[in-house]
Design an enzyme around this catalytic site. Structure first.
Site, PDB file in Angstrom:
ATOM      1  N   SER A 193      31.924  49.449  35.443  1.00 11.99           N
ATOM      2  CA  SER A 193      33.381  49.589  35.373  1.00 11.99           C
ATOM      3  C   SER A 193      33.728  51.056  35.059  1.00 11.99           C
ATOM      4  O   SER A 193      33.384  51.938  35.845  1.00 11.99           O
ATOM      5  CB  SER A 193      33.927  48.610  34.321  1.00 11.99           C
ATOM      6  OG  SER A 193      35.321  48.448  34.477  1.00 11.99           O
ATOM      7  N   HIS A 235      33.682  39.984  36.090  1.00 11.52           N
ATOM      8  CA  HIS A 235      33.496  41.344  35.559  1.00 11.52           C
ATOM      9  C   HIS A 235      32.584  41.371  34.328  1.00 11.52           C
ATOM     10  O   HIS A 235      32.406  42.420  33.715  1.00 11.52           O
ATOM     11  CB  HIS A 235      34.875  41.903  35.188  1.00 11.52           C
ATOM     12  CG  HIS A 235      34.954  43.402  35.129  1.00 11.52           C
ATOM     13  ND1 HIS A 235      34.767  44.218  36.226  1.00 11.52           N
ATOM     14  CD2 HIS A 235      35.205  44.263  34.102  1.00 11.52           C
ATOM     15  CE1 HIS A 235      34.900  45.495  35.877  1.00 11.52           C
ATOM     16  NE2 HIS A 235      35.157  45.548  34.596  1.00 11.52           N
ATOM     17  N   ASP A 276      35.809  39.003  40.500  1.00 11.43           N
ATOM     18  CA  ASP A 276      36.156  39.954  39.437  1.00 11.43           C
ATOM     19  C   ASP A 276      37.678  40.067  39.323  1.00 11.43           C
ATOM     20  O   ASP A 276      38.357  40.430  40.292  1.00 11.43           O
ATOM     21  CB  ASP A 276      35.541  41.306  39.793  1.00 11.43           C
ATOM     22  CG  ASP A 276      35.657  42.336  38.687  1.00 11.43           C
ATOM     23  OD1 ASP A 276      36.699  42.369  38.001  1.00 11.43           O
ATOM     24  OD2 ASP A 276      34.703  43.117  38.542  1.00 11.43           O
TER      25      ASP A 276
END
Lengths: 281, 281
Positions: A150, A260, A227
């Site tokens: 991320s 995620h 996600d």
């Protein structure tokens, strides 16, 4: 460096160290895994830097990703730093938000007050930490890669693209690839670097690969299709398009239904370690 | 049951559910992993109950142990409950201590006020939870095992020894094996069950195996030699001696240098899952 903890793990050693950072003007913690000496000798070991995402510390990857098993098998060292300067003296937004300030250093050197003095994670990761690691651990500087998640995927991509000889291999899970275009990135870059978007380019992977051209590495990205941040914050296809145009080798795996979380990363961490090992061989 | 979260993980599904518990008179959370349907069909799957140690919730094992990888490979379900009743109405010591009350239910049915009404983790694990799991998930009741860590290792051993046909296989990491003899156990048993040590025997694995004789299972215990609680709280050799005397099959692995953490458990979790799979085949 002061050792905070050490645990045997898959025959290797999972440690946490504390040190005074010059780049960040504060105490920092960093997690270091060294592989089994009996199996792989005393080193130097190929070494991966892991950069974590928003809200994380050195701890999240270390306890959740399950990377030590394959790192122990392959004989790799892993260095997992914190995600921002830390401490009561470090400035932050009032009230605190999860996507800026502490826990959200974005792996850049800030230029704007009050952030510029301590929010210098780029210099910390690129210069200070590798020196410290070289002095204290059996890391092989010639076989060093970088990966992250991320915000940390953004860090890994941008740091690799600007330092391809220092961090020779690069991979990412669900990275922010075009921070100039997405809310997390625009908030961070405008506050840390000021309103002129030209100044953001050195910290935008998509713009970097377009402006500077391809690195020699074959970059690996894994992205879950489930996600929750995919459509608004991540947009890997934008980087894929820029990479293709620039001749940057890239494998982008869209992973059906994964979200995620670290459950996603744990599921594919083996692939990433083996990818780096091959690239650094 | 209400689903709190679900993440794809190694092709399977890692979920957290919430439900009202009759045994405990409160809402409880439980983590459930189901293996990949594409690979293993729709079940029923052999199922393991994981019991965690002091201070833990359903979360610790789920994010730290790395068990999903091999559970997905072998086609096993894992159920990881919380370690005590929860909620503002649940009594606790004032001031709170880490080794009693919430987060420290010791997998027994308390008989003493004010604990007796809600601290009934034994009934919850042995009766209520398996029923709930059978109604809501594709668990194979005939192929069910139990394992755990520290206080949860104590829970796994005692619950298996008293219910060897329901929880057919049993293993433990760094278990409390003789709670009547060690500070953690004496504090818990005297408060939950009262001062008469005769009443503690049903919740003491060493006394159980001596009093009731061996189960048919071959029990597996892994214990780190670097465990900071080994000498004062764990004492696996006491159980090993009682097991030998009773003819209880036991493999006790003393693991050089490993501590009490999840880094230790992650290092050997594969062995435990394969051990159970073989036992339940």
């Amino acid at each position: 460096m002061e050792r905070i903890s050490s645990s045997r793990c898959f025959g290797g050693e999972q440690m946490v160290w504390k040190h005074q950072s010059r780049a960040l003007s504060c105490d920092m913690r960093v997690a270091v895994f060294t592989p089994p000496r009996e199996k792989h000798g005393a080193g130097p070991y190929p070494t991966l830097y892991w950069l974590s995402g928003l809200t994380c510390t050195e701890d999240n990857f270390t306890v959740k990703a399950g990377a030590q098993r394959v790192a122990a098998e392959l004989g790799m060292m892993i260095v997992a730093p914190d995600t921002s300067p830390r401490g009561d003296d470090v400035p932050d937004l009032e009230p605190k938000t999860y996507d800026f300030g502490k826990g959200a250093g974005f792996y850049l050197d800030a230029t704007q007050a009050p952030w510029a003095r301590q929010y210098r994670m780029y210099s910390y990761i690129v210069d200070e930490l590798p020196k410290l690691v070289a002095e204290n651990f059996p890391a092989d500087a010639a076989r060093t890669g970088i990966f992250g998640h991320s915000m940390g995927g953004h860090g890994a991509l941008t740091i690799h693209l600007k330092n391809p000889d220092k961090f020779r291999s690069c991979s990412a899970f669900a990275p922010i690839v075009a921070p100039s275009l997405v809310p997390w990135g625009r908030k961070a870059l405008s506050n840390y670097l000021g309103p002129d978007e030209k100044d953001w380019a050195p910290y935008d992977a998509t713009r970097l690969v377009a402006d500077r051209g391809a690195s020699k590495a074959h970059i690996l990205i894994d992205q879950g299709t489930g996600d929750q941040f995919l459509a608004e914050q991540l947009l890997p296809e934008i980087f894929a398009a820029a990479a293709q145009k620039a001749g940057q080798k890239l494998t982008l795996n869209m992973r059906d239904g994964y979200d995620h979380s670290y459950f996603f990363m744990a599921s594919f961490i083996d692939d990433h370690l083996r990818w780096h090992q091959k690239a650094l061989a």
